[in-house]
Design a protein around this motif. Sequence first.
Motif, PDB file in Angstrom:
ATOM      1  N   VAL A 106       1.292   6.505  -6.954  1.00  0.00           N
ATOM      2  CA  VAL A 106       0.233   7.688  -7.400  1.00  0.00           C
ATOM      3  C   VAL A 106      -0.074   9.189  -6.754  1.00  0.00           C
ATOM      4  O   VAL A 106      -0.080   9.911  -7.967  1.00  0.00           O
ATOM      5  CB  VAL A 106      -1.237   7.163  -6.709  1.00  0.00           C
ATOM      6  CG1 VAL A 106      -1.995   7.917  -6.292  1.00  0.00           C
ATOM      7  CG2 VAL A 106      -1.540   5.535  -7.418  1.00  0.00           C
ATOM      8  N   VAL A 107       1.173   9.411  -6.002  1.00  0.00           N
ATOM      9  CA  VAL A 107       1.525  10.986  -5.488  1.00  0.00           C
ATOM     10  C   VAL A 107       2.171  10.953  -6.091  1.00  0.00           C
ATOM     11  O   VAL A 107       2.017  12.196  -6.828  1.00  0.00           O
ATOM     12  CB  VAL A 107       1.569  10.853  -4.085  1.00  0.00           C
ATOM     13  CG1 VAL A 107       2.375  11.817  -3.421  1.00  0.00           C
ATOM     14  CG2 VAL A 107       0.487  10.765  -3.406  1.00  0.00           C
ATOM     15  N   SER A 108       3.478  10.822  -6.721  1.00  0.00           N
ATOM     16  CA  SER A 108       4.447  11.139  -7.560  1.00  0.00           C
ATOM     17  C   SER A 108       3.505  11.074  -9.441  1.00  0.00           C
ATOM     18  O   SER A 108       4.970  12.051  -9.603  1.00  0.00           O
ATOM     19  CB  SER A 108       5.932   9.903  -8.209  1.00  0.00           C
ATOM     20  OG  SER A 108       5.173   8.374  -7.779  1.00  0.00           O
ATOM     21  N   LEU A 109       2.902   9.937  -9.150  1.00  0.00           N
ATOM     22  CA  LEU A 109       2.529  10.585 -11.142  1.00  0.00           C
ATOM     23  C   LEU A 109       1.020  12.058 -11.025  1.00  0.00           C
ATOM     24  O   LEU A 109       1.128  12.786 -12.397  1.00  0.00           O
ATOM     25  CB  LEU A 109       1.402   9.737 -11.268  1.00  0.00           C
ATOM     26  CG  LEU A 109       2.465   8.065 -11.639  1.00  0.00           C
ATOM     27  CD1 LEU A 109       1.074   6.857 -11.896  1.00  0.00           C
ATOM     28  CD2 LEU A 109       3.405   8.612 -12.932  1.00  0.00           C
ATOM     29  N   PHE A 110       0.746  12.289 -10.262  1.00  0.00           N
ATOM     30  CA  PHE A 110      -0.538  13.318  -9.427  1.00  0.00           C
ATOM     31  C   PHE A 110       1.292  14.766  -9.554  1.00  0.00           C
ATOM     32  O   PHE A 110       0.215  16.097  -9.461  1.00  0.00           O
ATOM     33  CB  PHE A 110      -0.691  13.862  -8.281  1.00  0.00           C
ATOM     34  CG  PHE A 110      -2.359  12.336  -8.921  1.00  0.00           C
ATOM     35  CD1 PHE A 110      -3.096  13.272  -9.662  1.00  0.00           C
ATOM     36  CD2 PHE A 110      -2.784  11.256  -7.973  1.00  0.00           C
ATOM     37  CE1 PHE A 110      -4.044  12.513 -10.217  1.00  0.00           C
ATOM     38  CE2 PHE A 110      -3.579  10.537  -8.524  1.00  0.00           C
ATOM     39  CZ  PHE A 110      -4.635  10.945  -8.978  1.00  0.00           C
ATOM     40  N   LEU A 111       2.199  14.606  -9.024  1.00  0.00           N
ATOM     41  CA  LEU A 111       2.361  15.469  -8.056  1.00  0.00           C
ATOM     42  C   LEU A 111       3.439  15.687 -10.630  1.00  0.00           C
ATOM     43  O   LEU A 111       4.076  17.404 -10.114  1.00  0.00           O
ATOM     44  CB  LEU A 111       4.121  15.622  -7.833  1.00  0.00           C
ATOM     45  CG  LEU A 111       2.914  15.548  -6.070  1.00  0.00           C
ATOM     46  CD1 LEU A 111       4.116  15.831  -5.517  1.00  0.00           C
ATOM     47  CD2 LEU A 111       2.482  17.107  -5.998  1.00  0.00           C
ATOM     48  N   LYS A 112       3.690  15.174 -10.999  1.00  0.00           N
ATOM     49  CA  LYS A 112       4.186  15.851 -12.623  1.00  0.00           C
ATOM     50  C   LYS A 112       4.063  16.397 -13.590  1.00  0.00           C
ATOM     51  O   LYS A 112       2.926  16.681 -13.676  1.00  0.00           O
ATOM     52  CB  LYS A 112       4.831  14.309 -13.116  1.00  0.00           C
ATOM     53  CG  LYS A 112       5.731  13.371 -12.856  1.00  0.00           C
ATOM     54  CD  LYS A 112       6.252  12.394 -13.569  1.00  0.00           C
ATOM     55  CE  LYS A 112       7.441  11.189 -12.985  1.00  0.00           C
ATOM     56  NZ  LYS A 112       7.909  10.739 -14.039  1.00  0.00           N
ATOM     57  N   VAL A 117       0.777  -1.065   0.280  1.00  0.00           N
ATOM     58  CA  VAL A 117      -0.400   0.271  -0.219  1.00  0.00           C
ATOM     59  C   VAL A 117       0.717   1.321   0.093  1.00  0.00           C
ATOM     60  O   VAL A 117       0.326   2.101  -0.461  1.00  0.00           O
ATOM     61  CB  VAL A 117      -1.382   0.076   1.379  1.00  0.00           C
ATOM     62  CG1 VAL A 117      -1.894   1.016   0.947  1.00  0.00           C
ATOM     63  CG2 VAL A 117      -1.899  -1.429   1.550  1.00  0.00           C
ATOM     64  N   LEU A 118       1.964   1.487   1.196  1.00  0.00           N
ATOM     65  CA  LEU A 118       3.116   2.605   0.604  1.00  0.00           C
ATOM     66  C   LEU A 118       3.783   2.477  -0.723  1.00  0.00           C
ATOM     67  O   LEU A 118       3.635   3.998  -0.935  1.00  0.00           O
ATOM     68  CB  LEU A 118       3.747   2.597   1.854  1.00  0.00           C
ATOM     69  CG  LEU A 118       3.172   2.096   3.009  1.00  0.00           C
ATOM     70  CD1 LEU A 118       4.551   2.264   4.326  1.00  0.00           C
ATOM     71  CD2 LEU A 118       3.184   3.732   3.825  1.00  0.00           C
ATOM     72  N   ILE A 119       4.038   1.414  -1.123  1.00  0.00           N
ATOM     73  CA  ILE A 119       4.036   1.487  -2.032  1.00  0.00           C
ATOM     74  C   ILE A 119       3.535   2.246  -3.577  1.00  0.00           C
ATOM     75  O   ILE A 119       4.037   2.867  -4.234  1.00  0.00           O
ATOM     76  CB  ILE A 119       5.652   0.405  -2.768  1.00  0.00           C
ATOM     77  CG1 ILE A 119       6.141  -0.005  -1.658  1.00  0.00           C
ATOM     78  CG2 ILE A 119       5.904   0.264  -4.558  1.00  0.00           C
ATOM     79  CD1 ILE A 119       7.399  -1.419  -2.375  1.00  0.00           C
ATOM     80  N   ILE A 120       2.228   1.461  -3.425  1.00  0.00           N
ATOM     81  CA  ILE A 120       1.629   2.031  -4.079  1.00  0.00           C
ATOM     82  C   ILE A 120       1.071   3.419  -4.341  1.00  0.00           C
ATOM     83  O   ILE A 120       0.961   4.259  -5.396  1.00  0.00           O
ATOM     84  CB  ILE A 120      -0.151   1.118  -3.889  1.00  0.00           C
ATOM     85  CG1 ILE A 120       0.199  -0.306  -5.285  1.00  0.00           C
ATOM     86  CG2 ILE A 120      -0.928   1.485  -5.795  1.00  0.00           C
ATOM     87  CD1 ILE A 120      -0.613  -1.311  -4.447  1.00  0.00           C
ATOM     88  N   GLY A 121       0.686   3.923  -3.346  1.00  0.00           N
ATOM     89  CA  GLY A 121       0.612   5.330  -2.696  1.00  0.00           C
ATOM     90  C   GLY A 121       2.127   6.677  -3.330  1.00  0.00           C
ATOM     91  O   GLY A 121       0.911   7.133  -3.447  1.00  0.00           O
ATOM     92  N   PHE A 122       3.075   5.374  -3.174  1.00  0.00           N
ATOM     93  CA  PHE A 122       3.909   6.880  -3.284  1.00  0.00           C
ATOM     94  C   PHE A 122       3.986   6.339  -4.832  1.00  0.00           C
ATOM     95  O   PHE A 122       3.923   8.161  -5.469  1.00  0.00           O
ATOM     96  CB  PHE A 122       5.236   6.138  -3.050  1.00  0.00           C
ATOM     97  CG  PHE A 122       6.491   6.505  -3.372  1.00  0.00           C
ATOM     98  CD1 PHE A 122       6.601   7.940  -2.514  1.00  0.00           C
ATOM     99  CD2 PHE A 122       7.289   6.457  -4.562  1.00  0.00           C
ATOM    100  CE1 PHE A 122       8.173   9.068  -3.166  1.00  0.00           C
ATOM    101  CE2 PHE A 122       8.317   7.357  -4.996  1.00  0.00           C
ATOM    102  CZ  PHE A 122       8.954   8.410  -4.304  1.00  0.00           C
TER     103      PHE A 122
END
Length: 71
Positions: A65-71, A58-63
């Motif tokens: 997803v967040v990195s995709l939205f911040l690009k 869950v932590l890896i998937i969350g990381f």
Amino acid sequence: MNEEKETPERKRERLKYEELKRNPAGNMNDAFNRNEAGNLSGLAGSLGWKGLGILITVLIIGFIVVSLFLK
């Protein structure tokens, strides 16, 4: 084994096992609550290998997803 001859360690393990059978999701809740006053190794030890694997996933998937939205 007779309960009178049961050692305290065996009694704790038996009670823990019975509680896990009655409430399997409670173990994860206990782990997170215990971590408030403990450390990461306490969380990892009480979750077990399946719970720890789910938490890491869950932590890896969350990381990601967040990195995709911040690009």
